[in-house]
Design a protein around this motif. Structure first.
Motif, PDB file in Angstrom:
ATOM      1  N   VAL A 196       5.473   1.426  11.736  1.00 11.61           N
ATOM      2  CA  VAL A 196       5.349   0.415  10.676  1.00 11.61           C
ATOM      3  C   VAL A 196       6.092   0.877   9.428  1.00 11.61           C
ATOM      4  O   VAL A 196       6.439   2.043   9.305  1.00 11.61           O
ATOM      5  CB  VAL A 196       3.853   0.166  10.326  1.00 11.61           C
ATOM      6  CG1 VAL A 196       3.113  -0.435  11.498  1.00 11.61           C
ATOM      7  CG2 VAL A 196       3.166   1.450   9.858  1.00 11.61           C
ATOM      8  N   LEU A 197       6.295  -0.052   8.516  1.00 12.95           N
ATOM      9  CA  LEU A 197       6.991   0.283   7.279  1.00 12.95           C
ATOM     10  C   LEU A 197       6.133  -0.150   6.091  1.00 12.95           C
ATOM     11  O   LEU A 197       5.661  -1.293   6.039  1.00 12.95           O
ATOM     12  CB  LEU A 197       8.344  -0.457   7.252  1.00 12.95           C
ATOM     13  CG  LEU A 197       9.338  -0.040   6.205  1.00 12.95           C
ATOM     14  CD1 LEU A 197       9.815   1.393   6.416  1.00 12.95           C
ATOM     15  CD2 LEU A 197      10.541  -0.976   6.232  1.00 12.95           C
ATOM     16  N   GLU A 198       5.956   0.774   5.153  1.00 16.30           N
ATOM     17  CA  GLU A 198       5.190   0.437   3.932  1.00 16.30           C
ATOM     18  C   GLU A 198       6.127  -0.314   2.989  1.00 16.30           C
ATOM     19  O   GLU A 198       6.993   0.298   2.364  1.00 16.30           O
ATOM     20  CB  GLU A 198       4.705   1.716   3.251  1.00 16.30           C
ATOM     21  CG  GLU A 198       3.812   2.569   4.114  1.00 16.30           C
ATOM     22  CD  GLU A 198       2.352   2.460   3.696  1.00 16.30           C
ATOM     23  OE1 GLU A 198       2.041   1.663   2.805  1.00 16.30           O
ATOM     24  OE2 GLU A 198       1.545   3.176   4.300  1.00 16.30           O
ATOM     25  N   LEU A 199       5.928  -1.598   2.894  1.00 19.00           N
ATOM     26  CA  LEU A 199       6.840  -2.449   2.124  1.00 19.00           C
ATOM     27  C   LEU A 199       7.009  -1.980   0.683  1.00 19.00           C
ATOM     28  O   LEU A 199       8.109  -1.978   0.142  1.00 19.00           O
ATOM     29  CB  LEU A 199       6.300  -3.895   2.165  1.00 19.00           C
ATOM     30  CG  LEU A 199       7.010  -4.934   1.318  1.00 19.00           C
ATOM     31  CD1 LEU A 199       8.428  -5.176   1.810  1.00 19.00           C
ATOM     32  CD2 LEU A 199       6.245  -6.256   1.325  1.00 19.00           C
ATOM     33  N   HIS A 200       5.919  -1.581   0.058  1.00 14.47           N
ATOM     34  CA  HIS A 200       6.006  -1.275  -1.372  1.00 14.47           C
ATOM     35  C   HIS A 200       6.657   0.082  -1.651  1.00 14.47           C
ATOM     36  O   HIS A 200       6.892   0.425  -2.804  1.00 14.47           O
ATOM     37  CB  HIS A 200       4.627  -1.436  -2.027  1.00 14.47           C
ATOM     38  CG  HIS A 200       4.180  -2.880  -1.969  1.00 14.47           C
ATOM     39  ND1 HIS A 200       4.554  -3.819  -2.893  1.00 14.47           N
ATOM     40  CD2 HIS A 200       3.465  -3.546  -1.019  1.00 14.47           C
ATOM     41  CE1 HIS A 200       4.056  -5.008  -2.537  1.00 14.47           C
ATOM     42  NE2 HIS A 200       3.397  -4.866  -1.399  1.00 14.47           N
ATOM     43  N   ASN A 201       6.960   0.842  -0.588  1.00  9.34           N
ATOM     44  CA  ASN A 201       7.725   2.097  -0.782  1.00  9.34           C
ATOM     45  C   ASN A 201       9.218   1.881  -0.562  1.00  9.34           C
ATOM     46  O   ASN A 201      10.017   2.783  -0.787  1.00  9.34           O
ATOM     47  CB  ASN A 201       7.277   3.171   0.230  1.00  9.34           C
ATOM     48  CG  ASN A 201       5.877   3.651  -0.077  1.00  9.34           C
ATOM     49  OD1 ASN A 201       5.401   3.442  -1.192  1.00  9.34           O
ATOM     50  ND2 ASN A 201       5.222   4.273   0.896  1.00  9.34           N
ATOM     51  N   VAL A 202       9.588   0.700  -0.075  1.00  7.37           N
ATOM     52  CA  VAL A 202      11.001   0.445   0.258  1.00  7.37           C
ATOM     53  C   VAL A 202      11.816   0.223  -1.018  1.00  7.37           C
ATOM     54  O   VAL A 202      11.402  -0.513  -1.906  1.00  7.37           O
ATOM     55  CB  VAL A 202      11.115  -0.802   1.179  1.00  7.37           C
ATOM     56  CG1 VAL A 202      12.571  -1.171   1.414  1.00  7.37           C
ATOM     57  CG2 VAL A 202      10.416  -0.562   2.500  1.00  7.37           C
ATOM     58  N   LYS A 203      12.977   0.872  -1.078  1.00  7.28           N
ATOM     59  CA  LYS A 203      13.806   0.737  -2.298  1.00  7.28           C
ATOM     60  C   LYS A 203      14.993  -0.196  -2.061  1.00  7.28           C
ATOM     61  O   LYS A 203      15.522  -0.796  -2.969  1.00  7.28           O
ATOM     62  CB  LYS A 203      14.332   2.106  -2.717  1.00  7.28           C
ATOM     63  CG  LYS A 203      13.180   3.032  -3.091  1.00  7.28           C
ATOM     64  CD  LYS A 203      13.585   4.095  -4.089  1.00  7.28           C
ATOM     65  CE  LYS A 203      12.391   4.799  -4.692  1.00  7.28           C
ATOM     66  NZ  LYS A 203      11.359   5.188  -3.740  1.00  7.28           N
ATOM     67  N   ASP A 204      15.415  -0.292  -0.799  1.00  7.83           N
ATOM     68  CA  ASP A 204      16.620  -1.058  -0.506  1.00  7.83           C
ATOM     69  C   ASP A 204      16.373  -1.833   0.797  1.00  7.83           C
ATOM     70  O   ASP A 204      15.823  -1.281   1.747  1.00  7.83           O
ATOM     71  CB  ASP A 204      17.755  -0.028  -0.321  1.00  7.83           C
ATOM     72  CG  ASP A 204      19.082  -0.676  -0.028  1.00  7.83           C
ATOM     73  OD1 ASP A 204      19.094  -1.689   0.700  1.00  7.83           O
ATOM     74  OD2 ASP A 204      20.100  -0.167  -0.510  1.00  7.83           O
ATOM     75  N   ILE A 205      16.820  -3.072   0.838  1.00 13.41           N
ATOM     76  CA  ILE A 205      16.566  -3.916   2.012  1.00 13.41           C
ATOM     77  C   ILE A 205      17.171  -3.313   3.289  1.00 13.41           C
ATOM     78  O   ILE A 205      16.662  -3.525   4.392  1.00 13.41           O
ATOM     79  CB  ILE A 205      17.064  -5.366   1.776  1.00 13.41           C
ATOM     80  CG1 ILE A 205      16.581  -6.311   2.881  1.00 13.41           C
ATOM     81  CG2 ILE A 205      18.576  -5.435   1.619  1.00 13.41           C
ATOM     82  CD1 ILE A 205      15.113  -6.505   2.969  1.00 13.41           C
TER      83      ILE A 205
END
Ligand code: SF4
Ligand code: SF4
Length: 310
Positions: A262-271
């Protein structure tokens, strides 16, 4: 972006039409139907195994459902009642809008049955506010549609939300639904296209021992880049991982979702981090027996038996 979408739509339309005509010639239980479905599945999988350049995203408005179909890929017959949390959905959409520059190629509100959500119109309004140009639709079994208040129809008209109806062999007045959609100038389509036959179920079996070669499962998976799901700040690459907690809980199993699944959306910096994540096989794929997929299962009620999902 529009050109890319157009091209993809044309290929989808052609493949859909071929498949739907084949279904009319061969009975669903026949070997030709199964072989053709298998080939179609492989072509479909290949088609979607390309790195994304625009996001496709979906949310479950309600995990539970007012139907109880066997082999439901959303695990709804065995899911507890649960609704999308509006506050966290709004936060997730704000972050997604920031990452994508308010552009998604499509956004689906699904379930379970999304119309069970008491704030369904708010879900649509939030989606449209953040994504003014996106194709936004909801998938429904149609049971509740004609009983929805006029404010609902006004909302989907104003927000340009399309209806995607799954064709189950149930008693609903589709002509009336189409008429109503027309009167509100709301887009209507069937899931799988206009000429799709009444729904047969497909089973995507899980291997509870996790013994499948994960790359092989991933390579022939049709959910890649199509069933991306967002819930409470997490991006799930497919609805299997998004819904597995219900399977685990109901059948007392432990198909593990790891941090890499899974990916933690709010840690993502770039699409591009999201695209890369979606384009990488996941440890969880070892639980998917994609070679064992079963086609053309006659529609019926779920007995909530584990064999419907394994
Ligand atoms: S209508 Fe769809 S979501 Fe609901 S139980 Fe049937 S297959 Fe699952
Ligand atoms: S876990 Fe992997 S193989 Fe299974 S549905 Fe998700 S992406 Fe596909």
């Amino acid at each position: 972006m529009k050109e890319q979408k157009k091209e993809r739509l044309n290929v989808d339309t052609i493949l859909r039409s071929i498949r739907n005509n084949i279904v009319k010639i061969f009975p669903e239980s026949s070997l030709p139907f199964k072989l053709i479905s298998l080939v179609g599945l492989r072509i479909n999988a290949k088609k979607h195994h390309v790195p994304l350049s625009t996001m496709v995203m979906g949310v479950y408005a309600a995990q539970h459902c007012n139907l109880n179909c066997k082999c439901c890929t959303a695990f709804s017959p065995i899911a507890e009642k649960s609704f999308l949390n509006i506050e966290s959905y709004n936060n997730d959409m704000a972050k997604l809008a920031k990452l994508t520059g308010n552009r998604l190629s499509s956004f689906g509100v699904t379930g379970g049955e999304p119309l069970l959500h008491p704030q369904i119109t708010e879900i649509f309004t939030i989606a449209r506010n953040y994504f003014p140009e996106t194709d936004i639709f909801f998938m429904t079994n149609g049971l509740l549609l004609l009983g929805m208040p006029e404010t609902f129809w006004e909302n989907i008209k104003q927000n340009n939300i399309a209806i995607n109806l799954s064709r189950y062999p149930i008693q609903i007045n589709v002509d009336k639904i189409i008429e109503k959609a027309k009167s509100y100038n709301v887009k209507f389509d069937y899931v799988g296209g206009g000429d799709v036959p009444v729904k047969l179920m497909w089973k995507y079996p899980l291997d509870v021992d996790g013994k499948q070669p994960l790359k092989r499962s991933y390579n022939i998976c049709t959910q890649i880049n199509r069933c991306v799901t967002m819930k409470d700040g997490i991006i799930y690459p497919c609805n299997t991982i998004a819904g597995i907690e219900h399977f685990n809980k109901y059948f007392n199993k432990n198909l593990k979702v790891t941090a890499e699944d899974v990916l933690e959306l709010h840690n993502v910096k770039d699409i591009n981090e999201v695209y890369e994540f979606l384009y990488t096989p996941k440890p969880f794929c070892k639980y998917c027996n994609r070679r064992g997929v079963e086609f053309g299962i006659k529609y019926g009620n779920s007995k909530k038996d584990i064999t419907e999902w394994t």
